[in-house]
Design a protein around this motif. Structure first.
Motif, mmCIF file in Angstrom:
data_model
loop_
_atom_site.group_PDB
_atom_site.id
_atom_site.type_symbol
_atom_site.label_atom_id
_atom_site.label_comp_id
_atom_site.label_asym_id
_atom_site.label_seq_id
_atom_site.Cartn_x
_atom_site.Cartn_y
_atom_site.Cartn_z
ATOM 1 N N LEU A 125 -47.696 34.513 12.246
ATOM 2 C CA LEU A 125 -47.183 33.499 11.329
ATOM 3 C C LEU A 125 -45.660 33.456 11.343
ATOM 4 O O LEU A 125 -45.061 32.373 11.258
ATOM 5 C CB LEU A 125 -47.689 33.807 9.917
ATOM 6 C CG LEU A 125 -47.166 32.930 8.784
ATOM 7 C CD1 LEU A 125 -47.600 31.482 8.995
ATOM 8 C CD2 LEU A 125 -47.645 33.462 7.437
ATOM 9 N N ARG A 126 -45.056 34.617 11.455
ATOM 10 C CA ARG A 126 -43.587 34.692 11.449
ATOM 11 C C ARG A 126 -42.972 33.761 12.500
ATOM 12 O O ARG A 126 -41.922 33.145 12.263
ATOM 13 C CB ARG A 126 -43.164 36.137 11.693
ATOM 14 C CG ARG A 126 -41.679 36.350 11.842
ATOM 15 C CD ARG A 126 -41.391 37.801 12.166
ATOM 16 N NE ARG A 126 -41.291 38.623 10.969
ATOM 17 C CZ ARG A 126 -41.436 39.943 10.958
ATOM 18 N NH1 ARG A 126 -41.745 40.582 12.065
ATOM 19 N NH2 ARG A 126 -41.307 40.614 9.841
ATOM 20 N N ASN A 127 -43.632 33.640 13.632
ATOM 21 C CA ASN A 127 -43.094 32.817 14.718
ATOM 22 C C ASN A 127 -43.272 31.318 14.475
ATOM 23 O O ASN A 127 -42.696 30.507 15.203
ATOM 24 C CB ASN A 127 -43.776 33.189 16.037
ATOM 25 C CG ASN A 127 -43.485 34.617 16.448
ATOM 26 O OD1 ASN A 127 -42.397 35.125 16.195
ATOM 27 N ND2 ASN A 127 -44.461 35.269 17.080
ATOM 28 N N ARG A 128 -44.075 30.956 13.466
ATOM 29 C CA ARG A 128 -44.339 29.534 13.223
ATOM 30 C C ARG A 128 -43.638 28.987 11.980
ATOM 31 O O ARG A 128 -43.647 27.773 11.764
ATOM 32 C CB ARG A 128 -45.851 29.310 13.067
ATOM 33 C CG ARG A 128 -46.674 29.759 14.254
ATOM 34 C CD ARG A 128 -48.059 29.135 14.240
ATOM 35 N NE ARG A 128 -48.807 29.430 13.037
ATOM 36 C CZ ARG A 128 -49.628 30.470 12.904
ATOM 37 N NH1 ARG A 128 -49.780 31.320 13.922
ATOM 38 N NH2 ARG A 128 -50.292 30.668 11.778
ATOM 39 N N LEU A 129 -43.058 29.877 11.181
ATOM 40 C CA LEU A 129 -42.479 29.435 9.917
ATOM 41 C C LEU A 129 -41.073 28.866 10.110
ATOM 42 O O LEU A 129 -40.321 29.327 10.986
ATOM 43 C CB LEU A 129 -42.411 30.599 8.929
ATOM 44 C CG LEU A 129 -43.739 31.120 8.376
ATOM 45 C CD1 LEU A 129 -43.479 32.291 7.437
ATOM 46 C CD2 LEU A 129 -44.502 30.017 7.664
ATOM 47 N N PRO A 130 -40.678 27.916 9.261
ATOM 48 C CA PRO A 130 -39.309 27.370 9.343
ATOM 49 C C PRO A 130 -38.266 28.272 8.697
ATOM 50 O O PRO A 130 -37.067 27.997 8.812
ATOM 51 C CB PRO A 130 -39.439 26.040 8.581
ATOM 52 C CG PRO A 130 -40.536 26.274 7.592
ATOM 53 C CD PRO A 130 -41.511 27.184 8.276
ATOM 54 N N VAL A 131 -38.705 29.319 7.997
ATOM 55 C CA VAL A 131 -37.786 30.266 7.356
ATOM 56 C C VAL A 131 -38.183 31.673 7.792
ATOM 57 O O VAL A 131 -39.306 31.900 8.243
ATOM 58 C CB VAL A 131 -37.833 30.144 5.816
ATOM 59 C CG1 VAL A 131 -37.359 28.765 5.370
ATOM 60 C CG2 VAL A 131 -39.232 30.428 5.285
ATOM 61 N N PRO A 132 -37.297 32.650 7.646
ATOM 62 C CA PRO A 132 -37.653 34.029 8.021
ATOM 63 C C PRO A 132 -38.783 34.580 7.151
ATOM 64 O O PRO A 132 -38.930 34.207 5.985
ATOM 65 C CB PRO A 132 -36.348 34.802 7.798
ATOM 66 C CG PRO A 132 -35.269 33.771 7.796
ATOM 67 C CD PRO A 132 -35.873 32.538 7.241
ATOM 68 N N LEU A 133 -39.560 35.494 7.726
ATOM 69 C CA LEU A 133 -40.580 36.239 6.990
ATOM 70 C C LEU A 133 -40.213 37.711 7.074
ATOM 71 O O LEU A 133 -40.108 38.279 8.162
ATOM 72 C CB LEU A 133 -41.975 35.992 7.584
ATOM 73 C CG LEU A 133 -43.157 36.611 6.819
ATOM 74 C CD1 LEU A 133 -44.418 35.784 7.047
ATOM 75 C CD2 LEU A 133 -43.436 38.059 7.239
ATOM 76 N N ASP A 134 -40.031 38.334 5.925
ATOM 77 C CA ASP A 134 -39.638 39.735 5.852
ATOM 78 C C ASP A 134 -40.818 40.583 5.378
ATOM 79 O O ASP A 134 -41.470 40.242 4.383
ATOM 80 C CB ASP A 134 -38.477 39.930 4.872
ATOM 81 C CG ASP A 134 -37.222 39.193 5.307
ATOM 82 O OD1 ASP A 134 -37.070 38.969 6.525
ATOM 83 O OD2 ASP A 134 -36.421 38.836 4.429
ATOM 84 N N LEU A 135 -41.064 41.685 6.079
ATOM 85 C CA LEU A 135 -42.087 42.649 5.685
ATOM 86 C C LEU A 135 -41.404 43.864 5.059
ATOM 87 O O LEU A 135 -40.535 44.479 5.674
ATOM 88 C CB LEU A 135 -42.907 43.089 6.896
ATOM 89 C CG LEU A 135 -43.936 42.099 7.444
ATOM 90 C CD1 LEU A 135 -44.457 42.585 8.787
ATOM 91 C CD2 LEU A 135 -45.083 41.933 6.463
ATOM 92 N N TRP A 136 -41.822 44.197 3.833
ATOM 93 C CA TRP A 136 -41.269 45.346 3.131
ATOM 94 C C TRP A 136 -42.254 46.506 3.226
ATOM 95 O O TRP A 136 -43.465 46.321 3.077
ATOM 96 C CB TRP A 136 -41.018 45.013 1.666
ATOM 97 C CG TRP A 136 -39.889 44.029 1.477
ATOM 98 C CD1 TRP A 136 -39.891 42.702 1.779
ATOM 99 C CD2 TRP A 136 -38.594 44.320 0.969
ATOM 100 N NE1 TRP A 136 -38.680 42.136 1.480
ATOM 101 C CE2 TRP A 136 -37.854 43.109 0.981
ATOM 102 C CE3 TRP A 136 -37.980 45.475 0.502
ATOM 103 C CZ2 TRP A 136 -36.541 43.025 0.535
ATOM 104 C CZ3 TRP A 136 -36.673 45.391 0.054
ATOM 105 C CH2 TRP A 136 -35.965 44.181 0.075
ATOM 106 N N GLU A 137 -41.737 47.695 3.456
ATOM 107 C CA GLU A 137 -42.603 48.866 3.548
ATOM 108 C C GLU A 137 -43.379 49.067 2.252
ATOM 109 O O GLU A 137 -42.835 48.932 1.150
ATOM 110 C CB GLU A 137 -41.777 50.121 3.839
ATOM 111 C CG GLU A 137 -42.609 51.382 3.976
ATOM 112 C CD GLU A 137 -41.773 52.616 4.275
ATOM 113 O OE1 GLU A 137 -42.374 53.676 4.528
ATOM 114 O OE2 GLU A 137 -40.533 52.519 4.259
ATOM 115 N N ASP A 138 -44.660 49.397 2.378
ATOM 116 C CA ASP A 138 -45.496 49.658 1.214
ATOM 117 C C ASP A 138 -45.266 51.091 0.755
ATOM 118 O O ASP A 138 -45.907 52.033 1.232
ATOM 119 C CB ASP A 138 -46.971 49.428 1.553
ATOM 120 C CG ASP A 138 -47.855 49.430 0.315
ATOM 121 O OD1 ASP A 138 -47.345 49.787 -0.765
ATOM 122 O OD2 ASP A 138 -49.037 49.085 0.422
#
Length: 521
Positions: A125-138
């Motif tokens: 999904l990150r590669n298709r979004l118009p804005v950045p997608l950030d993953l935060w450590e759980d």
């Protein structure tokens, strides 16, 4: 449903997954209710990637709805997409895209998911979004993935007991300075009492169904009629307050005897002294360190014995953290492991409970009714039988993932493939957890109501576990014969009379052919 709060011109979209129902989840903890918007969605893909138990689906959806209300009451703008939203896309990716169309934002943020397949979906999904997608450590877990990888590096064997001792030192739980409380790390030898007549079991806390849960139950009944298990009566807690009440109930009524009887199995007593809180921990309604501190405090106050407190804490900071570390260290390839080459299908009675074997009937029927069985029922009855019968470990994995309310792949997969089925060849466990009928007879009252005779070693009335146990060891001698923990067992087999060994193999073959058909496992 979408609330009517005014959409901010900027800010972040915080995606909250169904097992992240905690304000302490990293993405939420860093958020700003004045600028950011929360997205939560019930999606068909998550409910159906295996045929989840109806109670499990209802529990997760109701807990999600209650958590969304909790966030809204705390001032968050929440977009909540119910399963029956006519515009729902049925996928997390689709709902993120829809939310971005509705609400401009700077970026999407999400606490890292617990399952590999969801992480892969988010990476795509990150590669298709118009804005950045950030993953935060759980960081709700007590051992970060990087720390576990560091602990595992260079070890020939990654034994849980060694990891557990390190976690005791790391957390300070049940420690007297540098030494373990009571002078021992592990009191498991005191936690194997068989069931005893007259022992009164309190069972878990049970909660009434409110209007939100009632709506979810009706939805699940309508949308998932062919899924496994009984939907009602539904008694799980679905809020943080109820989860904490359930844990308080366990500490006050069950913890003192949990240790001694944690391996016992009793017909028509599905819960005994178990906490039944794993489903709350695994969706974020309870904090693992908080529950361990509460148990430690009960011991230090003299309310419970040390073996009970240690046995409980070992399950949380030992097994729970350990299997998560194994999962992320070995995925995605771990799921394909099949060290013993088992290929037989899962017997149909795993979905119905209709079998003459009383132990399996009791454990499976309970599972279908409650979406719950305790660890020995899972390991030494349903799991043990599947391994002895040569069932494909991936099929066993799919079943466990489907039928239990607390099952998520990160915790269930290593427990199933590694501990239960020995499909990883000993990465997780030092030997297969195989046993004949005598173990089940010693730790339960199941055998007294069985059509098979646990004392018979061969013949048409012999307990199937008896012949399957020795047949399993005989047919896998090439793979298991050099295991030092199995050396005495193989020597016992070798000392048996040849006619008896042949009878065992013959009776096992007849049973397996009836179970699976003419093709052997």
């Amino acid at each position: 449903m979408t609330d009517s709060a005014e959409t901010p011109a900027t800010g972040r979209l915080i995606l909250v997954l169904g097992d992240q129902l905690s304000p302490a989840a990293a993405a939420l903890r860093d958020g700003d209710p004045a600028r950011d918007r929360v997205l939560m969605a019930e999606v068909m893909g998550e409910a159906t990637y295996v045929r989840h138990h109806k109670k499990k689906i209802a529990f997760v959806f109701s807990a999600m709805r209650h958590f969304a209300a909790e966030l809204a009451a705390a001032g968050w703008a929440v977009d909540y997409v119910p399963l029956d939203d006519p515009d729902s896309t049925g996928t997390l990716a689709g709902e993120v895209a829809r939310a971005l169309d509705r609400h401009p934002c700077d970026r999407v943020v999400v606490t890292e998911p617990g399952e590999w397949r969801v992480l892969a979906d988010l990476a795509a999904l990150r590669n298709r979004l118009p804005v950045p997608l950030d993953l935060w450590e759980d960081d709700r877990f007590l051992c970060p993935r990087a720390d576990f990888a560091h602990w595992a590096a260079g070890r020939r064997q990654m034994r849980m007991e060694h990891f557990y001792q390190d976690m005791r030192r790391r957390t300070g739980l049940l420690m007297d300075g540098a030494a373990p409380a009571g002078g021992r790390w592990n009191y498991d030898s005191e936690n194997r009492k068989p069931p005893r007549a007259g022992v009164s079991a309190p069972g878990p806390a049970r909660f009434p169904v409110d209007a939100t849960t009632r709506a979810v139950l009706d939805l699940v009944a309508a949308r998932f009629p062919d899924h496994v298990g009984d939907l009602e009566p539904f008694r799980f807690g679905v809020t943080r307050a109820q989860a904490e009440e359930a844990f308080d109930h366990f500490v006050e009524t069950g913890l003192a005897r949990f240790g001694a009887y944690q391996d016992a199995m009793v017909r028509d007593e599905p819960f005994l002294f178990h906490a039944v809180i794993a489903q709350y921990l695994n969706v974020g309604l309870l904090d693992p360190m908080a529950v361990c501190r509460r148990v430690e405090a009960a011991w230090r106050a003299g309310a419970v014995p040390l073996n009970a407190a240690e046995g409980f804490i070992r399950q949380i900071i030992g097994w729970r953290e350990y299997v998560r570390g194994i999962y992320w260290l070995t995925m995605p390839g771990y799921i394909e492991r099949n060290h013993l080459g088992h290929t037989a299908p899962l017997p149909a009675f795993y979905w119905t409970g209709e079998t003459d074997m009383a132990c399996l009937r009791a454990c499976i029927t309970q599972t279908l009714r409650e979406a719950y069985a305790h660890h020995i029922q899972r390991l030494m009855v349903t799991g043990n039988f599947a391994m002895l019968a040569g069932v494909d470990p991936k099929a066993v994995h799919d079943w466990y993932l489907a039928v239990y309310a607390d099952a998520y792949e990160w915790v269930e997969l290593p427990n199933t493939l590694g501990m239960s089925q020995f499909a990883d060849g000993g990465l997780l466990g030092s030997k297969p957890y195989a046993a004949g009928g005598n173990y089940i007879n010693r730790m339960s009252d199941y055998c007294s109501g069985c059509r098979y005779k646990v004392k018979d070693k061969t013949g048409p009335d012999a307990c199937p576990f008896n012949v399957l146990y020795w047949d399993f060891l005989a047919r896998h001698r090439d793979a298991l014969g050099r295991n030092p923990r199995l050396g005495p067992v193989y020597r016992t087999w070798d000392r048996m009379d040849e006619d008896h060994r042949q009878a065992v193999r013959r009776d096992a073959g007849v049973f397996l052919e009836r179970l699976h058909g003419p093709k052997r496992c």
